[in-house]
Each structure stands twice: as C-alpha cells, then as structure tokens.
Write a protein that holds these residues in place. Structure first.
Motif, PDB file in Angstrom:
ATOM      1  N   GLY A  12       0.810  -1.217   0.000  1.00 10.21           N
ATOM      2  CA  GLY A  12       0.000   0.000   0.000  1.00 10.21           C
ATOM      3  C   GLY A  12       0.840   1.263   0.000  1.00 10.21           C
ATOM      4  O   GLY A  12       0.557   2.209  -0.733  1.00 10.21           O
ATOM      5  N   TYR A  13       1.865   1.275   0.820  1.00 10.24           N
ATOM      6  CA  TYR A  13       2.759   2.439   0.855  1.00 10.24           C
ATOM      7  C   TYR A  13       3.442   2.627  -0.499  1.00 10.24           C
ATOM      8  O   TYR A  13       3.585   3.741  -0.982  1.00 10.24           O
ATOM      9  N   TYR A  14       3.859   1.522  -1.097  1.00 11.05           N
ATOM     10  CA  TYR A  14       4.496   1.608  -2.414  1.00 11.05           C
ATOM     11  C   TYR A  14       3.507   2.142  -3.455  1.00 11.05           C
ATOM     12  O   TYR A  14       3.861   2.999  -4.269  1.00 11.05           O
ATOM     13  N   ALA A  15       2.282   1.629  -3.410  1.00  9.30           N
ATOM     14  CA  ALA A  15       1.275   2.007  -4.406  1.00  9.30           C
ATOM     15  C   ALA A  15       0.901   3.486  -4.327  1.00  9.30           C
ATOM     16  O   ALA A  15       0.465   4.067  -5.323  1.00  9.30           O
ATOM     17  N   ALA A  16       1.101   4.097  -3.161  1.00  9.53           N
ATOM     18  CA  ALA A  16       0.769   5.517  -3.006  1.00  9.53           C
ATOM     19  C   ALA A  16       1.709   6.405  -3.823  1.00  9.53           C
ATOM     20  O   ALA A  16       1.396   7.566  -4.085  1.00  9.53           O
ATOM     21  N   LYS A  17       2.860   5.875  -4.213  1.00  5.09           N
ATOM     22  CA  LYS A  17       3.837   6.594  -5.040  1.00  5.09           C
ATOM     23  C   LYS A  17       4.323   7.898  -4.416  1.00  5.09           C
ATOM     24  O   LYS A  17       4.578   8.877  -5.102  1.00  5.09           O
ATOM     25  N   VAL A  18       4.402   7.885  -3.105  1.00  7.28           N
ATOM     26  CA  VAL A  18       4.964   9.031  -2.383  1.00  7.28           C
ATOM     27  C   VAL A  18       6.438   8.710  -2.144  1.00  7.28           C
ATOM     28  O   VAL A  18       6.751   7.629  -1.654  1.00  7.28           O
ATOM     29  N   PRO A  19       7.342   9.606  -2.492  1.00  6.55           N
ATOM     30  CA  PRO A  19       8.761   9.314  -2.256  1.00  6.55           C
ATOM     31  C   PRO A  19       9.091   9.375  -0.767  1.00  6.55           C
ATOM     32  O   PRO A  19       8.732  10.330  -0.088  1.00  6.55           O
ATOM     33  N   PHE A  20       9.737   8.336  -0.281  1.00  7.34           N
ATOM     34  CA  PHE A  20      10.142   8.285   1.122  1.00  7.34           C
ATOM     35  C   PHE A  20      11.655   8.324   1.212  1.00  7.34           C
ATOM     36  O   PHE A  20      12.344   7.744   0.377  1.00  7.34           O
ATOM     37  N   PRO A  21      12.189   8.954   2.256  1.00  4.75           N
ATOM     38  CA  PRO A  21      13.642   8.907   2.464  1.00  4.75           C
ATOM     39  C   PRO A  21      14.082   7.459   2.693  1.00  4.75           C
ATOM     40  O   PRO A  21      13.305   6.625   3.153  1.00  4.75           O
ATOM     41  N   TRP A  22      15.339   7.196   2.411  1.00  2.48           N
ATOM     42  CA  TRP A  22      15.857   5.828   2.525  1.00  2.48           C
ATOM     43  C   TRP A  22      15.635   5.247   3.909  1.00  2.48           C
ATOM     44  O   TRP A  22      15.314   4.075   4.058  1.00  2.48           O
ATOM     45  N   HIS A  23      15.789   6.051   4.967  1.00  2.00           N
ATOM     46  CA  HIS A  23      15.673   5.528   6.325  1.00  2.00           C
ATOM     47  C   HIS A  23      14.245   5.125   6.665  1.00  2.00           C
ATOM     48  O   HIS A  23      14.025   4.207   7.446  1.00  2.00           O
ATOM     49  N   VAL A  24      13.270   5.772   6.047  1.00  2.00           N
ATOM     50  CA  VAL A  24      11.866   5.404   6.271  1.00  2.00           C
ATOM     51  C   VAL A  24      11.570   4.085   5.539  1.00  2.00           C
ATOM     52  O   VAL A  24      10.944   3.180   6.097  1.00  2.00           O
ATOM     53  N   ARG A  25      12.028   3.986   4.296  1.00  2.00           N
ATOM     54  CA  ARG A  25      11.816   2.752   3.525  1.00  2.00           C
ATOM     55  C   ARG A  25      12.429   1.550   4.238  1.00  2.00           C
ATOM     56  O   ARG A  25      11.793   0.511   4.398  1.00  2.00           O
ATOM     57  N   TRP A  26      13.680   1.702   4.669  1.00  3.96           N
ATOM     58  CA  TRP A  26      14.358   0.587   5.314  1.00  3.96           C
ATOM     59  C   TRP A  26      13.749   0.264   6.676  1.00  3.96           C
ATOM     60  O   TRP A  26      13.687  -0.901   7.080  1.00  3.96           O
ATOM     61  N   ALA A  27      13.288   1.275   7.392  1.00  2.00           N
ATOM     62  CA  ALA A  27      12.634   1.021   8.686  1.00  2.00           C
ATOM     63  C   ALA A  27      11.344   0.229   8.483  1.00  2.00           C
ATOM     64  O   ALA A  27      11.023  -0.661   9.278  1.00  2.00           O
TER      65      ALA A  27
ATOM     66  N   GLY B  70       9.147   3.603  10.911  1.00  6.30           N
ATOM     67  CA  GLY B  70       8.969   3.452   9.465  1.00  6.30           C
ATOM     68  C   GLY B  70       7.548   3.723   9.005  1.00  6.30           C
ATOM     69  O   GLY B  70       7.307   4.562   8.136  1.00  6.30           O
ATOM     70  N   PHE B  71       6.614   3.021   9.592  1.00 11.66           N
ATOM     71  CA  PHE B  71       5.221   3.168   9.152  1.00 11.66           C
ATOM     72  C   PHE B  71       4.617   4.495   9.620  1.00 11.66           C
ATOM     73  O   PHE B  71       3.815   5.095   8.916  1.00 11.66           O
ATOM     74  N   GLY B  72       5.008   4.946  10.814  1.00 16.38           N
ATOM     75  CA  GLY B  72       4.495   6.224  11.307  1.00 16.38           C
ATOM     76  C   GLY B  72       4.992   7.402  10.482  1.00 16.38           C
ATOM     77  O   GLY B  72       4.208   8.247  10.045  1.00 16.38           O
ATOM     78  N   LYS B  73       6.300   7.451  10.253  1.00 18.71           N
ATOM     79  CA  LYS B  73       6.871   8.535   9.441  1.00 18.71           C
ATOM     80  C   LYS B  73       6.339   8.460   8.011  1.00 18.71           C
ATOM     81  O   LYS B  73       6.034   9.486   7.395  1.00 18.71           O
ATOM     82  N   GLY B  74       6.187   7.234   7.490  1.00 12.87           N
ATOM     83  CA  GLY B  74       5.607   7.068   6.153  1.00 12.87           C
ATOM     84  C   GLY B  74       4.192   7.610   6.084  1.00 12.87           C
ATOM     85  O   GLY B  74       3.811   8.270   5.109  1.00 12.87           O
TER      86      GLY B  74
ATOM     87  N   VAL C 235       2.890   9.962   7.994  1.00 15.41           N
ATOM     88  CA  VAL C 235       2.958  11.432   8.079  1.00 15.41           C
ATOM     89  C   VAL C 235       3.354  12.014   6.721  1.00 15.41           C
ATOM     90  O   VAL C 235       2.743  12.990   6.254  1.00 15.41           O
ATOM     91  N   LEU C 236       4.346  11.421   6.079  1.00 15.99           N
ATOM     92  CA  LEU C 236       4.791  11.925   4.771  1.00 15.99           C
ATOM     93  C   LEU C 236       3.695  11.763   3.708  1.00 15.99           C
ATOM     94  O   LEU C 236       3.498  12.655   2.880  1.00 15.99           O
ATOM     95  N   MET C 237       2.992  10.649   3.752  1.00 17.35           N
ATOM     96  CA  MET C 237       1.886  10.461   2.794  1.00 17.35           C
ATOM     97  C   MET C 237       0.783  11.478   3.055  1.00 17.35           C
ATOM     98  O   MET C 237       0.238  12.061   2.119  1.00 17.35           O
ATOM     99  N   PHE C 238       0.452  11.672   4.322  1.00 15.77           N
ATOM    100  CA  PHE C 238      -0.588  12.644   4.680  1.00 15.77           C
ATOM    101  C   PHE C 238      -0.194  14.042   4.217  1.00 15.77           C
ATOM    102  O   PHE C 238      -0.998  14.758   3.620  1.00 15.77           O
ATOM    103  N   ARG C 239       1.049  14.414   4.485  1.00 11.72           N
ATOM    104  CA  ARG C 239       1.530  15.739   4.069  1.00 11.72           C
ATOM    105  C   ARG C 239       1.500  15.890   2.549  1.00 11.72           C
ATOM    106  O   ARG C 239       1.251  16.992   2.039  1.00 11.72           O
ATOM    107  N   SER C 240       1.743  14.814   1.825  1.00 20.42           N
ATOM    108  CA  SER C 240       1.755  14.891   0.368  1.00 20.42           C
ATOM    109  C   SER C 240       0.375  15.197  -0.207  1.00 20.42           C
ATOM    110  O   SER C 240       0.267  15.671  -1.336  1.00 20.42           O
TER     111      SER C 240
END
Length: 144
Positions: free
Chosen positions: A68-83, A129-133, A135-140
């Motif tokens: 789901g996070y991938y499908a949203a196509k929101v760019p995440f920083p490397w540390h969020v993706r890896w977390a 990871g999921f929390g920051k993701g 927040v970033l998706m919401f902000r986008s």
C-alpha cells in the motif's frame, strides 16, 4: 519504471513486501505440514501453533501495508523505507521466535534480555517506518 520517477527509490518496499509474502507462504506450508504431523516440523515449531499462525498473518499484514505504501507513489527517504522493511520482518519474526522457542512465550518466566531488546528495537523501528511514512503520505495530500 523510469529512472527519473520520483518514487523509483521505493523499490526496496516492493522487494521487501515480496520477500515477506514468500515468508508468509512458507509458514502456511509449515502449518499444513504440522497438521499432517510432519515430524521435523513438530521438532522445529515446539511452541504454540497459534504463534506460528500469528507470524503467518503478521507477515501477510506487513506485506499488504508495504504494498500500500508503495502504491501511493509518495517518495520516502531511505531511512523510512528501510525502517518499514526491516521493521516488518522483525515484528513478524517475534511471533515466529515464540513458535520455535516456547520459553519466550512462557507466562511466568520473563524472556531473556536479548529477546526483550530485539522486541523493543523491532517496535521502535516498525513504528518509526510506518508512522513517518504515514505522516509523509498525509503531508503529500496537501501539495499540488
């Protein structure tokens, strides 16, 4: 996917989700084997069957979340993706460890300190990871 796509770095999410989906399938087959009384599996999974089922479901759930996070196509920083990817594995593996080592799930015996450290590190990594993701998706959604 073109190299200039802004979400191209999120490929680690798809890779992680695919690996954890395969892990869920492997655990499903282990449960089938246990149901049929396959001896080596009975020795490996000496703990509660419910913990193995929880590990299976958690790997499926984490895979679905990452997809789901991938499908949203929101760019995440490397540390969020890896977390997300590492946290998804460690979180699900907690149930798997309890299925393999029943002492970790004993109600009156505290688990070894290394397991407790692993547990809290997993919870922190997964939450970050999921929390920051999220927040970033919401902000986008507020950007044009």
């Amino acid at each position: 996917m073109h190299q200039n796509d802004k979400h191209v770095g999120n490929v680690v999410l798809i890779q992680g989700a695919c690996l954890w989906m395969l892990m869920a399938l492997l655990l499903a087959w282990c449960m089938v084997g246990l149901n049929f009384g396959v001896a080596p599996l009975k020795d490996i999974f000496a703990g509660k069957f419910t913990r193995l089922l929880q590990a299976h479901i958690d790997f499926l759930l984490m895979s679905a979340l990452i997809f789901g996070y991938y499908a949203a196509k929101v760019p995440f920083p490397w540390h969020v993706r890896w977390a997300m990817v590492v946290g998804a594995f460690t979180n699900s593996s907690l149930f798997l460890l309890m299925a393999i080592f029943p002492i970790l799930d004993a109600p009156k015996v505290p688990p070894p300190q290394i397991f407790q450290i692993y547990l809290f590190a997993s919870l922190l990594t997964t939450s970050y990871g999921f929390g920051k993701g999220a927040v970033l998706m919401f902000r986008s959604t507020f950007k044009s």
